[in-house]
Design a protein around this motif. Structure first.
Motif, PDB file in Angstrom:
ATOM      1  N   UNK A   1       0.835  -1.177   0.000  1.00 41.13           N
ATOM      2  CA  UNK A   1       0.000   0.000   0.000  1.00 41.13           C
ATOM      3  C   UNK A   1       0.882   1.244   0.000  1.00 41.13           C
ATOM      4  N   UNK A   2       0.542   2.165  -0.849  1.00 43.46           N
ATOM      5  CA  UNK A   2       1.365   3.378  -0.874  1.00 43.46           C
ATOM      6  C   UNK A   2       0.811   4.406   0.111  1.00 43.46           C
ATOM      7  N   UNK A   3       1.477   5.535   0.211  1.00 47.91           N
ATOM      8  CA  UNK A   3       1.140   6.571   1.188  1.00 47.91           C
ATOM      9  C   UNK A   3      -0.250   7.151   0.917  1.00 47.91           C
ATOM     10  N   UNK A   4      -0.598   7.365  -0.340  1.00 48.83           N
ATOM     11  CA  UNK A   4      -1.919   7.918  -0.672  1.00 48.83           C
ATOM     12  C   UNK A   4      -3.039   6.997  -0.208  1.00 48.83           C
ATOM     13  N   UNK A   5      -2.882   5.709  -0.437  1.00 51.10           N
ATOM     14  CA  UNK A   5      -3.908   4.770  -0.019  1.00 51.10           C
ATOM     15  C   UNK A   5      -4.042   4.750   1.504  1.00 51.10           C
ATOM     16  N   UNK A   6      -2.909   4.801   2.203  1.00 55.81           N
ATOM     17  CA  UNK A   6      -2.935   4.825   3.665  1.00 55.81           C
ATOM     18  C   UNK A   6      -3.644   6.086   4.170  1.00 55.81           C
ATOM     19  N   UNK A   7      -3.333   7.238   3.574  1.00 53.65           N
ATOM     20  CA  UNK A   7      -3.994   8.496   3.977  1.00 53.65           C
ATOM     21  C   UNK A   7      -5.494   8.442   3.694  1.00 53.65           C
ATOM     22  N   UNK A   8      -5.849   7.877   2.537  1.00 53.12           N
ATOM     23  CA  UNK A   8      -7.262   7.762   2.194  1.00 53.12           C
ATOM     24  C   UNK A   8      -8.006   6.914   3.231  1.00 53.12           C
ATOM     25  N   UNK A   9      -7.459   5.755   3.557  1.00 51.36           N
ATOM     26  CA  UNK A   9      -8.130   4.875   4.526  1.00 51.36           C
ATOM     27  C   UNK A   9      -8.146   5.470   5.924  1.00 51.36           C
ATOM     28  N   UNK A  10      -7.093   6.211   6.279  1.00 46.53           N
ATOM     29  CA  UNK A  10      -7.091   6.887   7.589  1.00 46.53           C
ATOM     30  C   UNK A  10      -8.175   7.968   7.629  1.00 46.53           C
ATOM     31  N   UNK A  11      -8.281   8.743   6.563  1.00 42.54           N
ATOM     32  CA  UNK A  11      -9.313   9.781   6.500  1.00 42.54           C
ATOM     33  C   UNK A  11     -10.701   9.147   6.530  1.00 42.54           C
ATOM     34  N   UNK A  12     -10.860   8.059   5.807  1.00 46.16           N
ATOM     35  CA  UNK A  12     -12.140   7.350   5.800  1.00 46.16           C
ATOM     36  C   UNK A  12     -12.469   6.825   7.198  1.00 46.16           C
ATOM     37  N   UNK A  13     -11.478   6.293   7.893  1.00 47.32           N
ATOM     38  CA  UNK A  13     -11.684   5.781   9.251  1.00 47.32           C
ATOM     39  C   UNK A  13     -12.063   6.913  10.200  1.00 47.32           C
ATOM     40  N   UNK A  14     -11.429   8.072  10.068  1.00 45.34           N
ATOM     41  CA  UNK A  14     -11.747   9.220  10.922  1.00 45.34           C
ATOM     42  C   UNK A  14     -13.179   9.694  10.650  1.00 45.34           C
ATOM     43  N   UNK A  15     -13.580   9.736   9.400  1.00 45.95           N
ATOM     44  CA  UNK A  15     -14.936  10.156   9.042  1.00 45.95           C
ATOM     45  C   UNK A  15     -15.954   9.173   9.614  1.00 45.95           C
ATOM     46  N   UNK A  16     -15.712   7.882   9.456  1.00 46.21           N
ATOM     47  CA  UNK A  16     -16.630   6.872   9.988  1.00 46.21           C
ATOM     48  C   UNK A  16     -16.696   6.958  11.507  1.00 46.21           C
ATOM     49  N   UNK A  17     -15.561   7.138  12.151  1.00 47.69           N
ATOM     50  CA  UNK A  17     -15.521   7.260  13.611  1.00 47.69           C
ATOM     51  C   UNK A  17     -16.272   8.515  14.072  1.00 47.69           C
ATOM     52  N   UNK A  18     -16.094   9.636  13.397  1.00 49.04           N
ATOM     53  CA  UNK A  18     -16.786  10.878  13.763  1.00 49.04           C
ATOM     54  C   UNK A  18     -18.290  10.722  13.576  1.00 49.04           C
ATOM     55  N   UNK A  19     -18.688  10.127  12.468  1.00 50.25           N
ATOM     56  CA  UNK A  19     -20.114   9.910  12.223  1.00 50.25           C
ATOM     57  C   UNK A  19     -20.721   8.985  13.272  1.00 50.25           C
ATOM     58  N   UNK A  20     -20.029   7.919  13.593  1.00 53.14           N
ATOM     59  CA  UNK A  20     -20.511   6.980  14.609  1.00 53.14           C
ATOM     60  C   UNK A  20     -20.633   7.655  15.969  1.00 53.14           C
ATOM     61  N   UNK A  21     -19.650   8.458  16.336  1.00 55.04           N
ATOM     62  CA  UNK A  21     -19.703   9.173  17.616  1.00 55.04           C
ATOM     63  C   UNK A  21     -20.881  10.141  17.631  1.00 55.04           C
ATOM     64  N   UNK A  22     -21.096  10.829  16.525  1.00 53.74           N
ATOM     65  CA  UNK A  22     -22.215  11.758  16.414  1.00 53.74           C
ATOM     66  C   UNK A  22     -23.538  11.030  16.618  1.00 53.74           C
TER      67      UNK A  22
END
Length: 157
Positions: A1-22
Motif C-alpha cells: 500500500x502506498x502513502x496515498x492509499x494509507x492516507x485515504x483509509x485513515x481519512x475514511x476511518x476518521x470520518x466513519x468514527x466521527x459519524x458513529x460518535x455523532x
C-alpha cells in the motif's frame, strides 16, 4: 500500500468514527421535554397537584391532545372551502353557510376544551381547581378566532 492509499483509509476511518460518535451522542442524550410535558410540569408546580391526581391529569391531557389534533384537522377542512370560495365568487348564502359550519366546528372545539379544563380542575385540590379555572377560562372562553366568525356570520333568511 502506498502513502496515498494509507492516507485515504485513515481519512475514511476518521470520518466513519466521527459519524458513529455523532450518532451515538444523538441517540444517548436525554430527549428534551415536549411543550405538553413542560405545560404539565408547570401545572403541577403552580397548582400544587398531588402525584396521584397529576398522573390522572397527565393521562387526560394525552387523550385530550389526540382529540384536539382531530378537531384542528376538522377546523382546517371546514376553513378550506372558504379559502377556495374567496378565489371564486359565490353567493352570499353559500358563504354564510360555510362560515356557519366553521363557527359550529370552532364552538365544538371550545366546548371540548372548556369541558377538559373543568375535568382537570375537578382532579385538583378544591381551592387550586377554582383558582385554575379563574386563571385559565377567561383566556380561552372567547378566542379572537371565534369572535371574528361570530361577527362574519349573518343569519340566513
Amino acid at each position: 500500500m502506498n502513502v496515498r492509499e494509507k492516507l485515504f483509509f485513515m481519512a475514511l476511518a476518521v470520518i466513519i468514527l466521527a459519524y458513529s460518535a455523532h450518532e451515538l451522542v444523538i441517540h444517548l442524550r436525554p430527549k428534551p421535554p415536549s411543550p405538553q410535558e413542560i405545560g404539565l410540569e408547570w401545572l403541577r408546580q403552580e397548582y400544587k397537584i398531588p402525584d396521584e391526581a397529576y398522573g390522572k391529569i397527565a393521562r387526560l391531557h394525552q387523550d385530550y391532545f389526540l382529540r384536539c389534533d382531530e378537531m384542528c384537522a376538522t377546523m382546517k377542512r371546514a376553513h378550506r372551502p372558504l379559502i377556495q370560495r374567496s378565489r371564486n365568487p359565490t353567493s352570499r348564502e353559500q358563504k354564510s353557510a360555510a362560515l356557519s359550519r366553521e363557527k359550529a366546528v370552532c364552538e365544538n372545539c371550545l366546548d371540548n376544551m372548556v369541558q377538559h379544563l373543568r375535568t382537570v380542575a375537578a382532579l385538583m385540590p378544591p381551592a387550586e381547581g377554582e383558582r385554575f379555572l379563574a386563571d385559565i377560562l377567561p383566556e380561552v372562553i372567547n378566542p379572537p378566532e371565534l369572535q371574528k366568525l361570530r361577527s362574519q356570520v349573518t343569519p340566513l333568511q
